[in-house]
Design a protein around this motif. Sequence first.
Motif, PDB file in Angstrom:
ATOM      1  N   ALA A 122       8.007  -6.128  16.187  1.00 30.30           N
ATOM      2  CA  ALA A 122       8.543  -6.724  14.849  1.00 30.30           C
ATOM      3  C   ALA A 122       7.203  -6.798  14.238  1.00 30.30           C
ATOM      4  O   ALA A 122       7.168  -6.832  12.969  1.00 30.30           O
ATOM      5  CB  ALA A 122       8.929  -7.997  15.330  1.00 30.30           C
ATOM      6  N   ARG A 123       6.131  -7.113  14.649  1.00 33.14           N
ATOM      7  CA  ARG A 123       4.812  -7.138  13.784  1.00 33.14           C
ATOM      8  C   ARG A 123       4.448  -5.877  13.152  1.00 33.14           C
ATOM      9  O   ARG A 123       4.204  -5.856  12.088  1.00 33.14           O
ATOM     10  CB  ARG A 123       3.775  -7.638  14.804  1.00 33.14           C
ATOM     11  N   ARG A 124       4.517  -4.945  14.100  1.00 32.17           N
ATOM     12  CA  ARG A 124       4.196  -3.605  13.327  1.00 32.17           C
ATOM     13  C   ARG A 124       5.056  -3.369  12.180  1.00 32.17           C
ATOM     14  O   ARG A 124       4.781  -2.897  11.074  1.00 32.17           O
ATOM     15  CB  ARG A 124       4.434  -2.596  14.440  1.00 32.17           C
ATOM     16  N   HIS A 182       5.241  -4.070   4.395  1.00 34.65           N
ATOM     17  CA  HIS A 182       4.556  -4.404   3.366  1.00 34.65           C
ATOM     18  C   HIS A 182       3.710  -2.978   2.803  1.00 34.65           C
ATOM     19  O   HIS A 182       3.463  -2.870   1.765  1.00 34.65           O
ATOM     20  CB  HIS A 182       3.717  -5.448   3.574  1.00 34.65           C
ATOM     21  N   ALA A 183       3.202  -2.568   3.839  1.00 39.53           N
ATOM     22  CA  ALA A 183       2.271  -1.218   3.458  1.00 39.53           C
ATOM     23  C   ALA A 183       3.273  -0.153   2.920  1.00 39.53           C
ATOM     24  O   ALA A 183       2.744   0.272   1.881  1.00 39.53           O
ATOM     25  CB  ALA A 183       1.725  -0.612   4.842  1.00 39.53           C
ATOM     26  N   LYS A 184       4.301  -0.018   3.297  1.00 41.38           N
ATOM     27  CA  LYS A 184       5.109   1.001   2.485  1.00 41.38           C
ATOM     28  C   LYS A 184       5.482   0.678   1.003  1.00 41.38           C
ATOM     29  O   LYS A 184       5.315   1.700   0.463  1.00 41.38           O
ATOM     30  CB  LYS A 184       6.751   0.973   3.456  1.00 41.38           C
ATOM     31  N   ARG A 185       5.667  -0.695   0.969  1.00 36.65           N
ATOM     32  CA  ARG A 185       5.964  -0.884  -0.642  1.00 36.65           C
ATOM     33  C   ARG A 185       4.610  -0.509  -1.229  1.00 36.65           C
ATOM     34  O   ARG A 185       4.804  -0.426  -2.491  1.00 36.65           O
ATOM     35  CB  ARG A 185       6.334  -2.544  -0.641  1.00 36.65           C
ATOM     36  N   LEU A 186       3.530  -1.231  -0.677  1.00 31.65           N
ATOM     37  CA  LEU A 186       2.087  -1.082  -1.523  1.00 31.65           C
ATOM     38  C   LEU A 186       1.588   0.566  -1.714  1.00 31.65           C
ATOM     39  O   LEU A 186       1.393   0.800  -2.911  1.00 31.65           O
ATOM     40  CB  LEU A 186       0.977  -1.748  -0.903  1.00 31.65           C
ATOM     41  N   PHE A 187       1.929   1.384  -0.817  1.00 34.15           N
ATOM     42  CA  PHE A 187       1.732   2.724  -0.996  1.00 34.15           C
ATOM     43  C   PHE A 187       2.674   3.313  -1.748  1.00 34.15           C
ATOM     44  O   PHE A 187       2.163   4.324  -2.803  1.00 34.15           O
ATOM     45  CB  PHE A 187       1.961   3.523   0.560  1.00 34.15           C
ATOM     46  N   ALA A 188       3.994   2.837  -1.893  1.00 31.99           N
ATOM     47  CA  ALA A 188       4.908   3.710  -2.730  1.00 31.99           C
ATOM     48  C   ALA A 188       4.387   3.226  -4.325  1.00 31.99           C
ATOM     49  O   ALA A 188       4.578   3.986  -5.439  1.00 31.99           O
ATOM     50  CB  ALA A 188       6.326   2.922  -2.767  1.00 31.99           C
ATOM     51  N   LEU A 189       3.983   1.794  -4.508  1.00 33.59           N
ATOM     52  CA  LEU A 189       3.761   1.240  -5.620  1.00 33.59           C
ATOM     53  C   LEU A 189       2.258   1.989  -6.220  1.00 33.59           C
ATOM     54  O   LEU A 189       2.296   2.156  -7.352  1.00 33.59           O
ATOM     55  CB  LEU A 189       3.575  -0.229  -5.560  1.00 33.59           C
ATOM     56  N   GLN A 190       1.225   2.020  -5.271  1.00 31.14           N
ATOM     57  CA  GLN A 190       0.153   2.242  -5.791  1.00 31.14           C
ATOM     58  C   GLN A 190      -0.754   3.525  -5.254  1.00 31.14           C
ATOM     59  O   GLN A 190      -1.901   3.950  -5.755  1.00 31.14           O
ATOM     60  CB  GLN A 190      -0.858   1.159  -5.491  1.00 31.14           C
ATOM     61  N   TYR A 207      -2.805  -3.334  15.592  1.00 32.19           N
ATOM     62  CA  TYR A 207      -1.284  -2.712  15.492  1.00 32.19           C
ATOM     63  C   TYR A 207      -1.572  -1.248  15.284  1.00 32.19           C
ATOM     64  O   TYR A 207      -0.679  -0.465  15.246  1.00 32.19           O
ATOM     65  CB  TYR A 207      -0.328  -3.456  14.665  1.00 32.19           C
ATOM     66  N   PHE A 208      -2.654  -0.950  14.351  1.00 33.07           N
ATOM     67  CA  PHE A 208      -2.717   0.460  13.991  1.00 33.07           C
ATOM     68  C   PHE A 208      -4.546   0.787  13.957  1.00 33.07           C
ATOM     69  O   PHE A 208      -5.316  -0.132  13.765  1.00 33.07           O
ATOM     70  CB  PHE A 208      -2.416   0.446  12.503  1.00 33.07           C
ATOM     71  N   GLN A 209      -4.484   2.014  14.391  1.00 32.51           N
ATOM     72  CA  GLN A 209      -6.125   2.130  14.693  1.00 32.51           C
ATOM     73  C   GLN A 209      -6.742   2.371  13.381  1.00 32.51           C
ATOM     74  O   GLN A 209      -7.943   1.766  13.248  1.00 32.51           O
ATOM     75  CB  GLN A 209      -5.904   3.673  14.986  1.00 32.51           C
ATOM     76  N   LEU A 229      -1.490   4.443   9.876  1.00 26.53           N
ATOM     77  CA  LEU A 229      -0.555   3.346   9.501  1.00 26.53           C
ATOM     78  C   LEU A 229       0.367   4.556   8.552  1.00 26.53           C
ATOM     79  O   LEU A 229       1.548   4.782   8.375  1.00 26.53           O
ATOM     80  CB  LEU A 229      -0.887   2.390   8.799  1.00 26.53           C
ATOM     81  N   PHE A 230      -0.640   5.187   7.430  1.00 27.10           N
ATOM     82  CA  PHE A 230       0.186   6.059   6.623  1.00 27.10           C
ATOM     83  C   PHE A 230       0.797   7.042   7.294  1.00 27.10           C
ATOM     84  O   PHE A 230       2.174   7.524   6.865  1.00 27.10           O
ATOM     85  CB  PHE A 230      -0.726   6.340   5.543  1.00 27.10           C
ATOM     86  N   GLU A 231       0.181   7.578   8.101  1.00 31.78           N
ATOM     87  CA  GLU A 231       0.877   9.040   8.970  1.00 31.78           C
ATOM     88  C   GLU A 231       2.055   8.381   9.471  1.00 31.78           C
ATOM     89  O   GLU A 231       3.326   9.123   9.467  1.00 31.78           O
ATOM     90  CB  GLU A 231      -0.028   9.066  10.025  1.00 31.78           C
ATOM     91  N   GLU A 232       2.280   7.168  10.187  1.00 32.35           N
ATOM     92  CA  GLU A 232       3.442   6.955  10.650  1.00 32.35           C
ATOM     93  C   GLU A 232       4.696   6.606   9.492  1.00 32.35           C
ATOM     94  O   GLU A 232       5.680   7.234   9.919  1.00 32.35           O
ATOM     95  CB  GLU A 232       3.239   5.349  11.051  1.00 32.35           C
ATOM     96  N   LEU A 233       4.033   6.241   8.367  1.00 30.24           N
ATOM     97  CA  LEU A 233       5.524   6.078   7.492  1.00 30.24           C
ATOM     98  C   LEU A 233       5.707   7.554   7.002  1.00 30.24           C
ATOM     99  O   LEU A 233       6.986   7.855   6.701  1.00 30.24           O
ATOM    100  CB  LEU A 233       4.779   5.594   6.078  1.00 30.24           C
ATOM    101  N   LEU A 234       4.774   8.478   6.777  1.00 30.26           N
ATOM    102  CA  LEU A 234       5.121   9.915   6.503  1.00 30.26           C
ATOM    103  C   LEU A 234       5.858  10.586   7.379  1.00 30.26           C
ATOM    104  O   LEU A 234       6.954  11.049   7.000  1.00 30.26           O
ATOM    105  CB  LEU A 234       4.025  10.644   6.064  1.00 30.26           C
ATOM    106  N   ASN A 235       5.534  10.267   8.659  1.00 30.26           N
ATOM    107  CA  ASN A 235       6.602  10.710   9.756  1.00 30.26           C
ATOM    108  C   ASN A 235       7.849  10.471   9.750  1.00 30.26           C
ATOM    109  O   ASN A 235       8.654  11.198   9.981  1.00 30.26           O
ATOM    110  CB  ASN A 235       5.637  10.582  11.234  1.00 30.26           C
ATOM    111  N   GLU A 236       7.878   9.305   9.377  1.00 26.67           N
ATOM    112  CA  GLU A 236       9.247   8.714   9.465  1.00 26.67           C
ATOM    113  C   GLU A 236      10.160   9.419   8.426  1.00 26.67           C
ATOM    114  O   GLU A 236      11.220   9.982   8.522  1.00 26.67           O
ATOM    115  CB  GLU A 236       9.149   7.150   9.350  1.00 26.67           C
TER     116      GLU A 236
END
Lengths: 208, 208, 208, 208
Positions: C5-7, C13-21, C45-47, C52-59
């Motif tokens: 859940a924490r992850r 939030h990271a997803k939103r920020l990456f998309a935005l900026q 939670y992330f190295q 983290l970005f990689e995880e989003l992209l992989n998804e």
Amino acid sequence: MERQARRAQVLYHAKRLFALQGYHRTNISDIVAQARIARGTFYLYFQNKKELFEELLNEALREISARIHRIRLGPNEPSPAQQLRDNIVRVLDFVLAERELTDILLNHAYDLDRDFDGRIRNFYAHIIEQIQRSLELGIKMNLVRPCDTRTVAICILGGVKEVAAQTLAEPHPDVNQLAEQILDFGLRGVATEELLRAAPGRTLEKPH
Amino acid sequence: MERQARRAQVLYHAKRLFALQGYHRTNISDIVAQARIARGTFYLYFQNKKELFEELLNEALREISARIHRIRLGPNEPSPAQQLRDNIVRVLDFVLAERELTDILLNHAYDLDRDFDGRIRNFYAHIIEQIQRSLELGIKMNLVRPCDTRTVAICILGGVKEVAAQTLAEPHPDVNQLAEQILDFGLRGVATEELLRAAPGRTLEKPH
Amino acid sequence: MERQARRAQVLYHAKRLFALQGYHRTNISDIVAQARIARGTFYLYFQNKKELFEELLNEALREISARIHRIRLGPNEPSPAQQLRDNIVRVLDFVLAERELTDILLNHAYDLDRDFDGRIRNFYAHIIEQIQRSLELGIKMNLVRPCDTRTVAICILGGVKEVAAQTLAEPHPDVNQLAEQILDFGLRGVATEELLRAAPGRTLEKPH
Amino acid sequence: MERQARRAQVLYHAKRLFALQGYHRTNISDIVAQARIARGTFYLYFQNKKELFEELLNEALREISARIHRIRLGPNEPSPAQQLRDNIVRVLDFVLAERELTDILLNHAYDLDRDFDGRIRNFYAHIIEQIQRSLELGIKMNLVRPCDTRTVAICILGGVKEVAAQTLAEPHPDVNQLAEQILDFGLRGVATEELLRAAPGRTLEKPH
DNA sequence: GATGAATGAGAATTCATTCAT
DNA sequence: GATGAATGAATTCTCATTCAT
């Protein structure tokens, strides 16, 4: 008492880690992982990382101090040389029995804290003084040649420390043989010529 | 040359700080503050903190190595004892001239990095071997009594190291006097009885 | 599960920020501020940021891949055109359901890392191959006119990508309508004249 | 004019680096090293890194815009299809002549700055509008079937972009062949059935 | 104009310690 | 007591930009 057992458990693992990796490379995570306790539990038994290290170091200092006996003179006492030999053997026995503690003391006890460095300095200064007093006694008894007792005492301490340090790396050192070599070297180094002439054999002791 | 001057400036201040506080307690902020340069400037001259420290340490190792000369035999060479004395004096001269470097080498060079510890261990191992070879030569020449040359070599190294370490704290030590005491102690510790009998005086050297 | 859940919270939030900026303008401070966690918590939670970005992209890559089904031929299968339509609809559904992920994939996934760029290139290369194979199958079945299947496949991919990118900006796009337009344009672009003549209506499918 | 030459020199090297490594991985050090100028000199010719990049990007946008001509109708004009073909060929010629600029535009122009992203979005929006207007004109002329001209325009733009992007990687692409494939695919995609029936051959153009 | 040494704000990451459960 | 998630201060290192020569 349960409490003491837990402490001992943590100390045991921390000791191994500190000896292996030193103070700074060993972190709380390593220690609690090895000791199989939770991070927070650590702080139920120790105030902080430094206190734990201090406890280990104190044990080493205490134990070594206890093994260095003052030279006693008297009709029922062993010869001074024998007492020195016993001191050396006891210290080297500790070195081998507690290789990790010794390693910590010799190699990882610096670079922590100001007052820490001071404590160790004092410890060695105290040993130097003890040796110095022995030498001065020896001079009075005409066993030891006149010399700069402080510098010679430092040499003797250094010799023992370095043998201890090098011994750590060896798998099955012969403590008695090492002690004999140190003693022989040290005694000849300080003996009066008269004494040397009187006792040309291997064990350089005052003839009765 | 300008570049070298800046490097030297940073090295100078870092050296003092490392000697005073050790590697871990000294951070880049301390160094740049002392050297009165900006944070980033540091990285124009050194890759990182470790590299800087390494450079200092290497200088110490190099310099000390250079001051320990191999014992040479020959009609025009000084006596072996004199050569040993010269070695000791040169090393102690360095210790005093570069108290900080010596302090770093003796007290703060551990607990950094695995390969670092290894380098220092090698350095001392090398010196022990040198001493050991000298002792073996001495035995062949009947100047040195038969003994466990490795253990005795370790004792000798330890003695010099400890004198060096203790000397750091003293304001105006007499290097010649220290060297003399070390030499006298060490030579008597290893001398053959024949040699001792032949040269009962203070300077223990082979009679011509 | 708590951990997951924490992850998920941080990822959200990271997803939103990456998309935005984008990746570079988004720093750890932004992420932890949005997720209302402490700096250090992120690293539980992330190295690191890249992982983290990689995880989003992989998804994104995984999800899109899963939505593109190979065209199946058979008596019980929908017509090829219908299968294509389904593919397009599924992809556009994802685009809308995960606007941020799509934005990241289309607009911010470059300029990160060498091997990253490679991964995305492979992803698209793979899709191009899939389309190309479908076209070749169509040619064999006389549904598709002979053409440079690779170039045409690239055109088709590009069309879908661009529609996806433009669609991101629109509030309530009609996915079915978009899919229909893409399909109609693409099918007519590749259809044999025979097929076109046989099915002059709007939905260009093989007559049964 | 000398000044312009210097600027051009720096722009040339920066362009190569940006294409190769992207904006963020290319730093001023890289650029001045390649251009063989001093760090400070860079700032005599460009306000900052972003301005330099902007200049390159503007060149790409300007050049591509210039190569996309509005479709002109008239007795002495080439056929609309020919005009489209010319547009595509001109754009692809640019892609090949300025692979680096194209690479920058297609792959590295995001993730810089908010207003930057906006500029590129506008650029493409403008092209989409142009295509859309052409389509609407075509519909009026009964050359283009009725359709959602915006979506189809986006498809067309996407197709050309993707072909351009994929073409970058190929050593000696045949621009005319690529243009022909794109055109054929696109025209058939939008052609009226009447037009298709009238001109069944390869080059799909309005019969005179 | 040209240089390149110096700057310092800013970013990522670590880790001893705390504290709610 | 025990847990382990959370904390955030501290530290290292980067790099676009400035400025004295």
